[in-house]
Enzyme design. Structure first.
Site, PDB file in Angstrom:
ATOM      1  N   ARG A 100       0.901  -1.128  -0.059  1.00 20.28           N
ATOM      2  CA  ARG A 100      -0.069   0.007  -0.068  1.00 20.28           C
ATOM      3  C   ARG A 100       0.779   1.351  -0.122  1.00 20.28           C
ATOM      4  NH1 ARG A 100      -3.020  -3.379   1.965  1.00 20.28           N
ATOM      5  NH2 ARG A 100      -0.800  -3.898   2.932  1.00 20.28           N
ATOM      6  N   THR A 101       1.744   1.342   0.897  1.00 22.13           N
ATOM      7  CA  THR A 101       2.111   2.611   1.139  1.00 22.13           C
ATOM      8  C   THR A 101       3.368   3.019  -0.154  1.00 22.13           C
ATOM      9  OG1 THR A 101       2.575   1.978   3.600  1.00 22.13           O
ATOM     10  CG2 THR A 101       3.904   3.816   2.640  1.00 22.13           C
ATOM     11  N   LYS A 160      26.127  -3.226  -2.497  1.00 22.59           N
ATOM     12  CA  LYS A 160      27.569  -3.147  -2.611  1.00 22.59           C
ATOM     13  C   LYS A 160      28.246  -2.379  -1.423  1.00 22.59           C
ATOM     14  CE  LYS A 160      26.895  -2.653  -7.550  1.00 22.59           C
ATOM     15  NZ  LYS A 160      26.906  -1.599  -8.658  1.00 22.59           N
ATOM     16  N   ARG A 179      11.284   4.160   2.999  1.00 19.46           N
ATOM     17  CA  ARG A 179      10.992   3.454   4.037  1.00 19.46           C
ATOM     18  C   ARG A 179      12.386   2.520   4.388  1.00 19.46           C
ATOM     19  NH1 ARG A 179       5.859  -0.745   4.585  1.00 19.46           N
ATOM     20  NH2 ARG A 179       5.081   1.265   5.259  1.00 19.46           N
ATOM     21  N   HIS A 210       5.545   6.355  11.398  1.00 19.65           N
ATOM     22  CA  HIS A 210       5.039   6.293  10.083  1.00 19.65           C
ATOM     23  C   HIS A 210       3.974   7.460   9.751  1.00 19.65           C
ATOM     24  CE1 HIS A 210       3.472   4.524   6.604  1.00 19.65           C
ATOM     25  NE2 HIS A 210       3.386   3.433   6.759  1.00 19.65           N
TER      26      HIS A 210
HETATM   27  C1  NCD Z   1       2.101  -0.573   8.348  1.00 20.69           C
HETATM   28  C2  NCD Z   1       3.503  -0.442   8.381  1.00 20.69           C
HETATM   29  O1  NCD Z   1       4.236  -0.643   7.432  1.00 20.69           O
HETATM   30  O2  NCD Z   1       3.898  -0.125   9.563  1.00 20.69           O
HETATM   31  N1  NCD Z   1       1.486  -1.077   7.341  1.00 20.69           N
HETATM   32  C3  NCD Z   1       1.286   0.249   6.441  1.00 20.69           C
HETATM   33  O3  NCD Z   1       2.108   0.896   5.935  1.00 20.69           O
HETATM   34  N2  NCD Z   1      -0.056   0.436   5.818  1.00 20.69           N
HETATM   35  C4  NCD Z   1       1.415  -1.642   9.427  1.00 20.69           C
HETATM   36  C5  NCD Z   1       2.053  -2.952   9.352  1.00 20.69           C
HETATM   37  O4  NCD Z   1       2.963  -3.127   8.516  1.00 20.69           O
HETATM   38  O5  NCD Z   1       1.462  -3.793  10.242  1.00 20.69           O
END
Ligand code: NCD
Length: 331
Positions: free
Chosen positions: A64-65, A93, A114, A142
């Site tokens: 999703r993100t 590397k 991320r 997040h």
């Molecule tokens: C969350 C995350 O990555 O922290 N997911 C997300 O970004 N929607 C929650 C999760 O992974 O449980």
């Protein structure tokens, strides 16, 4: 005495967002206002970021993100580059995050990152010459998930304050929980019900934040059923398997909470069930059809809020958008 301006008071354009503390309350409310505008004017905003490029650097899995950050830029008329799974990039590397970021800063107008390590987004923001948006740094924060959560609360309740918010599951490693609590404390008047096994309790730095907010309070409980009837919001989370040191602990804890119709029948009719997704077992599929299930709305809101955020940090105005008046900010 320091004369440095707090990050939250600096202009939006060019701003990195490592946590939502980097934004003022007015800027957060402006994003909510912009997202609603975008939703109602999708065609009008579809060239807002023409000629812009966003990089998504994902050193950790995501569905999703990453897709949400990317779709947001595409829907604003911009383009996207990046990688998902650091094994594909020079990190294998031995390249440092700072060097990768300094390089990518030459290519793009903004970066979403991320990373499995807490603090990685901060390191990236210091190395970058373009805005960096934290798309999740380990078990820490997040912020853009919180923007999605706030938009969902706003649409369900018409407010993001004066709520009883239950957070349930992995409160230790669930970064979405930490960001959400931090931000709700800034708007105030929230009663937090922290529902977890002893092994997965909320970290002290997050509890300190609640304690430092006179209008907010919290209780820590283990049992969901005994508190579900008091909640306006139930924020379910996945037990974060990837952050456990020991597989046995994960297996023992992963199914502690399963929200099903029977438990939901004890909840108030107006309660909203949120979950950042992905879910594993913590919400039975039967709950999806209940009007209280709001987790797929969160997904839509996440994209709209990322459209608002990306255009704001890049400094591109949404055509026809009228900014929120400062006096409309109440908290
Ligand atoms: C969350 C995350 O990555 O922290 N997911 C997300 O970004 N929607 C929650 C999760 O992974 O449980």
């Amino acid at each position: 005495m320091s004369t440095e301006v707090p990050p939250s008071e600096t202009p939006f354009v060019g701003k990195s967002v490592v946590t939502l503390d980097d934004l003022s309350r007015h800027q957060i409310l402006e994003l909510l206002h912009k997202a609603a505008y975008i939703d109602a004017h999708r065609r009008e905003v579809s060239h807002t970021c023409d000629g812009r490029v966003l990089a998504t650097l994902f050193y950790e899995p995501s569905t999703r993100t990453r897709l949400s950050f990317e779709t947001a830029m595409l829907r604003l008329g911009g383009k996207v580059i990046g990688f998902a799974g650091a094994q594909l990039a020079s990190v294998t590397k031995g390249e440092s995050i700072a060097d990768t970021i300094k390089t990518v800063s030459n290519y793009v107008d903004a970066i979403a990152i991320r990373h499995p390590k807490e603090g990685a987004a901060l390191v990236a923001s210091r190395a970058a010459s373009v805005p960096v948006i934290n798309a999740g740094d380990g078990g820490h924060m997040h912020p853009t998930q919180t923007l999605a959560d706030l938009a969902t609360l706003q649409s369900r309740f018409g407010r993001i304050t004066d709520l009883t918010v239950g957070l349930c599951g992995d409160l230790t490693f669930g970064r979405t929980v930490h960001s959400l609590i931090e931000t709700l404390c800034r708007f105030g008047n929230v009663r937090f019900v922290l529902i977890s096994p002893d092994e997965l309790k909320t970290p002290q730095y997050v509890i300190d934040r609640i304690n430092a907010t006179p209008s907010c309070s919290y209780v820590e409980v283990r049992d969901l059923v005994s508190v579900i009837g008091n909640l306006d919001v139930l924020y379910m989370t996945r037990v974060q398997k990837e952050r456990f040191f020991n597989e046995d602990d994960y297996l023992r804890l992963r199914d502690t909470y399963i929200l099903d119709e029977a438990k939901l029948s004890l909840a108030q009719p107006h309660m909203a069930v949120l979950h950042p997704l992905p879910r594993v077992n913590e919400i039975a599929v039967e709950v999806d059809d209940d009007p209280r299930a709001a987790y797929f709305e969160q997904v839509k809101n996440g994209m709209l809020m990322r459209m608002a955020l990306e255009s704001s940090v890049i400094g591109d105005e949404l055509p026809g958008y009228v900014p929120l008046e400062p006096k409309e900010v109440q908290a």
